[in-house]
Design a protein around this motif. Structure first.
Motif, PDB file in Angstrom:
ATOM      1  N   GLU A 297      27.947 149.510 -32.812  1.00 62.66           N
ATOM      2  CA  GLU A 297      29.762 149.463 -33.030  1.00 62.66           C
ATOM      3  C   GLU A 297      30.021 150.460 -32.495  1.00 62.66           C
ATOM      4  O   GLU A 297      31.020 150.581 -32.148  1.00 62.66           O
ATOM      5  N   TYR A 298      29.932 151.821 -32.494  1.00 59.62           N
ATOM      6  CA  TYR A 298      30.391 152.970 -31.677  1.00 59.62           C
ATOM      7  C   TYR A 298      30.725 152.540 -29.988  1.00 59.62           C
ATOM      8  O   TYR A 298      31.765 153.222 -29.982  1.00 59.62           O
ATOM      9  N   LEU A 299      29.522 152.703 -29.463  1.00 54.97           N
ATOM     10  CA  LEU A 299      29.742 152.323 -27.551  1.00 54.97           C
ATOM     11  C   LEU A 299      30.326 151.343 -27.384  1.00 54.97           C
ATOM     12  O   LEU A 299      31.563 151.621 -26.728  1.00 54.97           O
ATOM     13  N   ALA A 300      30.566 150.397 -28.028  1.00 53.86           N
ATOM     14  CA  ALA A 300      31.261 149.251 -27.844  1.00 53.86           C
ATOM     15  C   ALA A 300      32.960 149.479 -28.665  1.00 53.86           C
ATOM     16  O   ALA A 300      33.790 149.079 -27.233  1.00 53.86           O
ATOM     17  N   GLY A 301      33.503 149.976 -29.080  1.00 49.37           N
ATOM     18  CA  GLY A 301      34.852 150.630 -29.655  1.00 49.37           C
ATOM     19  C   GLY A 301      35.206 151.645 -29.690  1.00 49.37           C
ATOM     20  O   GLY A 301      36.435 151.856 -30.012  1.00 49.37           O
TER      21      GLY A 301
ATOM     22  N   ILE B 278      25.891 145.232 -36.172  1.00 51.39           N
ATOM     23  CA  ILE B 278      26.461 144.056 -34.955  1.00 51.39           C
ATOM     24  C   ILE B 278      27.484 143.640 -35.787  1.00 51.39           C
ATOM     25  O   ILE B 278      27.565 142.617 -36.373  1.00 51.39           O
ATOM     26  N   GLY B 279      28.665 144.323 -35.353  1.00 53.27           N
ATOM     27  CA  GLY B 279      30.003 143.542 -35.836  1.00 53.27           C
ATOM     28  C   GLY B 279      30.397 143.380 -34.222  1.00 53.27           C
ATOM     29  O   GLY B 279      29.978 142.752 -33.833  1.00 53.27           O
ATOM     30  N   ALA B 280      31.694 143.134 -34.517  1.00 57.68           N
ATOM     31  CA  ALA B 280      32.399 142.377 -33.722  1.00 57.68           C
ATOM     32  C   ALA B 280      33.506 142.414 -33.008  1.00 57.68           C
ATOM     33  O   ALA B 280      33.143 142.741 -31.496  1.00 57.68           O
ATOM     34  N   ARG B 281      32.941 144.729 -32.346  1.00 61.16           N
ATOM     35  CA  ARG B 281      33.173 144.988 -31.129  1.00 61.16           C
ATOM     36  C   ARG B 281      32.023 144.854 -30.636  1.00 61.16           C
ATOM     37  O   ARG B 281      32.028 145.039 -28.962  1.00 61.16           O
ATOM     38  N   THR B 282      30.966 144.715 -31.270  1.00 59.96           N
ATOM     39  CA  THR B 282      29.547 144.630 -29.485  1.00 59.96           C
ATOM     40  C   THR B 282      29.664 142.881 -30.227  1.00 59.96           C
ATOM     41  O   THR B 282      29.113 142.521 -28.697  1.00 59.96           O
ATOM     42  N   LYS B 283      30.497 142.234 -30.490  1.00 60.13           N
ATOM     43  CA  LYS B 283      30.375 141.232 -29.978  1.00 60.13           C
ATOM     44  C   LYS B 283      30.609 140.292 -28.557  1.00 60.13           C
ATOM     45  O   LYS B 283      30.756 139.603 -28.071  1.00 60.13           O
ATOM     46  N   ALA B 284      32.504 141.499 -29.005  1.00 52.03           N
ATOM     47  CA  ALA B 284      33.230 141.399 -28.006  1.00 52.03           C
ATOM     48  C   ALA B 284      33.206 141.640 -26.928  1.00 52.03           C
ATOM     49  O   ALA B 284      33.468 141.509 -25.369  1.00 52.03           O
ATOM     50  N   LEU B 285      33.080 143.070 -26.839  1.00 53.63           N
ATOM     51  CA  LEU B 285      31.985 143.909 -25.781  1.00 53.63           C
ATOM     52  C   LEU B 285      30.721 143.083 -24.448  1.00 53.63           C
ATOM     53  O   LEU B 285      30.710 142.435 -23.741  1.00 53.63           O
ATOM     54  N   ILE B 286      29.952 142.472 -25.325  1.00 54.85           N
ATOM     55  CA  ILE B 286      28.782 141.414 -24.684  1.00 54.85           C
ATOM     56  C   ILE B 286      29.729 140.270 -23.728  1.00 54.85           C
ATOM     57  O   ILE B 286      29.287 139.650 -23.160  1.00 54.85           O
ATOM     58  N   GLU B 287      30.390 139.142 -25.190  1.00 56.01           N
ATOM     59  CA  GLU B 287      30.877 138.632 -24.176  1.00 56.01           C
ATOM     60  C   GLU B 287      31.726 138.472 -23.622  1.00 56.01           C
ATOM     61  O   GLU B 287      31.812 137.780 -21.852  1.00 56.01           O
ATOM     62  N   SER B 288      32.612 139.664 -23.100  1.00 55.34           N
ATOM     63  CA  SER B 288      33.299 139.743 -22.046  1.00 55.34           C
ATOM     64  C   SER B 288      32.623 140.656 -20.397  1.00 55.34           C
ATOM     65  O   SER B 288      32.829 140.166 -19.537  1.00 55.34           O
ATOM     66  N   TYR B 289      31.393 141.547 -20.956  1.00 54.82           N
ATOM     67  CA  TYR B 289      31.192 142.333 -20.138  1.00 54.82           C
ATOM     68  C   TYR B 289      29.436 141.949 -20.123  1.00 54.82           C
ATOM     69  O   TYR B 289      28.934 142.817 -19.176  1.00 54.82           O
ATOM     70  N   TYR B 290      29.421 141.252 -19.805  1.00 56.43           N
ATOM     71  CA  TYR B 290      27.170 140.755 -20.179  1.00 56.43           C
ATOM     72  C   TYR B 290      27.008 140.779 -18.588  1.00 56.43           C
ATOM     73  O   TYR B 290      25.820 141.425 -18.137  1.00 56.43           O
ATOM     74  N   PRO B 291      27.366 140.404 -17.608  1.00 53.39           N
ATOM     75  CA  PRO B 291      27.773 140.225 -16.537  1.00 53.39           C
ATOM     76  C   PRO B 291      27.467 141.633 -16.123  1.00 53.39           C
ATOM     77  O   PRO B 291      27.127 141.567 -14.676  1.00 53.39           O
TER      78      PRO B 291
ATOM     79  N   ALA C 268      24.539 138.228 -30.845  1.00 51.59           N
ATOM     80  CA  ALA C 268      25.824 138.642 -30.850  1.00 51.59           C
ATOM     81  C   ALA C 268      26.704 136.824 -30.675  1.00 51.59           C
ATOM     82  O   ALA C 268      28.144 137.609 -30.450  1.00 51.59           O
ATOM     83  N   GLY C 269      25.748 135.883 -30.847  1.00 53.16           N
ATOM     84  CA  GLY C 269      26.529 135.066 -30.674  1.00 53.16           C
ATOM     85  C   GLY C 269      26.537 134.569 -29.234  1.00 53.16           C
ATOM     86  O   GLY C 269      27.520 133.675 -29.480  1.00 53.16           O
ATOM     87  N   LEU C 270      26.151 134.928 -28.186  1.00 51.02           N
ATOM     88  CA  LEU C 270      26.630 134.632 -26.740  1.00 51.02           C
ATOM     89  C   LEU C 270      26.636 132.962 -25.756  1.00 51.02           C
ATOM     90  O   LEU C 270      25.571 133.027 -26.645  1.00 51.02           O
ATOM     91  N   THR C 271      27.183 132.930 -25.756  1.00 50.92           N
ATOM     92  CA  THR C 271      27.216 131.705 -24.612  1.00 50.92           C
ATOM     93  C   THR C 271      27.171 132.055 -23.416  1.00 50.92           C
ATOM     94  O   THR C 271      28.261 132.633 -23.182  1.00 50.92           O
ATOM     95  N   VAL C 272      26.046 132.065 -22.582  1.00 52.63           N
ATOM     96  CA  VAL C 272      26.323 132.161 -21.046  1.00 52.63           C
ATOM     97  C   VAL C 272      26.998 131.144 -20.524  1.00 52.63           C
ATOM     98  O   VAL C 272      26.239 129.319 -20.777  1.00 52.63           O
TER      99      VAL C 272
END
Length: 313
Positions: A70-74, A103-116, A140-144
């Motif tokens: 969460e710290y690193l993501a946001g 695993i909060g909203a910041r982590t989920k948002a970063l993974i969703e936007s930048y996983y590639p 994180a609930g990622l859908t690829v």
């Protein structure tokens, strides 16, 4: 203690492999305290050029520090997106069991936007590392949207967990084929078939978008299997859509292989071979209805004699 939160001291301890225990004590202090001194130190450390920031993130992740992702993501103390992604990637590569972290909203948002853009996702890693990375993506609930960017091990995890968009490209990758992802191919791989049959409307849309004039079932065995399995799950319209897009080569040789209440749909779409046995079986359940009449006229087939006599009386 807080007196050790000095950029030069911490950098020295992290770089000197003989002072691992002392470095760990600093990491423990950071992970177990929540105050402005720690926030100020982390912000300064990650903004200072040439500090061993990845080493600190690695040790914080392995400790584990519950808030590291969460710290690193946001956190606004991270100087820029490039640094944020590099440090988040480092944490992901050193992740412990998922229950260790928030695993909060910041982590989920970063993974969703930048996983590639994360090497944890795109490059090959040992099985255990990949398994833990997958746990993070799952949490994180990622859908690829594009399976191609994933390393092969991670792709297998994602496919088995049904964590991807159903589109033609993804289906080819999930099935490991170069051609058309027909339902013959889909049914041959259990994880993909389980996913597609639960989201058959998405599969149909994907095929209509990329292969609008191609049949999606080529073999009779596949058509029979699908009707048997899904006749009481899918709607009649969904079944009709699938049967209509089957190849004429998938015509059903023995209509009694599938449930009788589906026969009018099959016959109406001319996917039953009009043998005497099939016609007699059909008439016994449904009579000579408009679907059968159209099939017989179109194929220039006469009713068996016994049924013509019965109709005359």
């Amino acid at each position: 203690s807080v007196s050790a939160l000095n950029i030069q001291i911490v950098s020295y301890l992290l770089k000197d492999k003989n002072r691992v225990d002392e470095a760990k004590s600093i990491v423990t202090y950071i992970a177990t305290h929540n105050n402005t001194d720690i926030e100020t130190f982390l912000s300064a450390f990650f903004n200072e050029p040439d500090t061993p920031s990845e080493d600190l993130v690695r040790m914080l992740t392995q400790h584990p520090w519950r808030k590291v992702f969460e710290y690193l993501a946001g956190h606004p103390g991270i100087p820029d997106r490039k640094t944020r992604l590099r440090l988040f990637d480092t944490a992901l590569l050193n992740v412990e069991p998922i229950s260790s972290y928030e695993i909060g909203a910041r982590t989920k948002a970063l993974i969703e936007s930048y996983y590639p853009h994360l090497t944890a996702v795109t490059e090959d890693h040992p099985h255990e590392t990949t398994s833990r990375i997958f746990e993070m993506l799952e949490a994180a609930g990622l859908t690829v949207s594009d399976l191609e960017v994933l390393n092969v091990r991670l792709r297998d995890f994602i496919v088995n967990a049904h964590m991807y968009d159903i589109n033609a490209k993804n289906l080819r990758l999930a099935l490991d084929i170069d051609g058309v992802p027909t339902l013959d191919e889909v049914c041959a791989k259990a994880a993909v078939w389980t996913f597609c049959r639960k989201h058959i409307a998405d599969y149909i849309t994907a095929m209509e978008n990329d292969f609008p004039r191609r049949p999606i079932i080529l073999m009779e065995a596949t058509l029979v299997k699908i009707i048997e399995e899904q006749h009481d799950v899918w709607t009649n319209d969904q079944l009709r859509n699938i049967i209509a897009r089957s190849s004429s080569a998938a015509e059903i040789a023995n209509i009694e292989d599938v449930p009788s209440h589906i026969w009018p749909i099959i016959v109406g779409l001319k996917r039953m071979i009009p043998t005497a046995k099939n016609i007699i079986a059909y008439v016994r359940f449904h009579g000579v209805d408009k679907e059968l009449s159209a099939l017989l006229v179109g194929n220039k087939v006469a009713l068996p004699m016994s049924h013509r006599i019965r109709m005359q009386h």
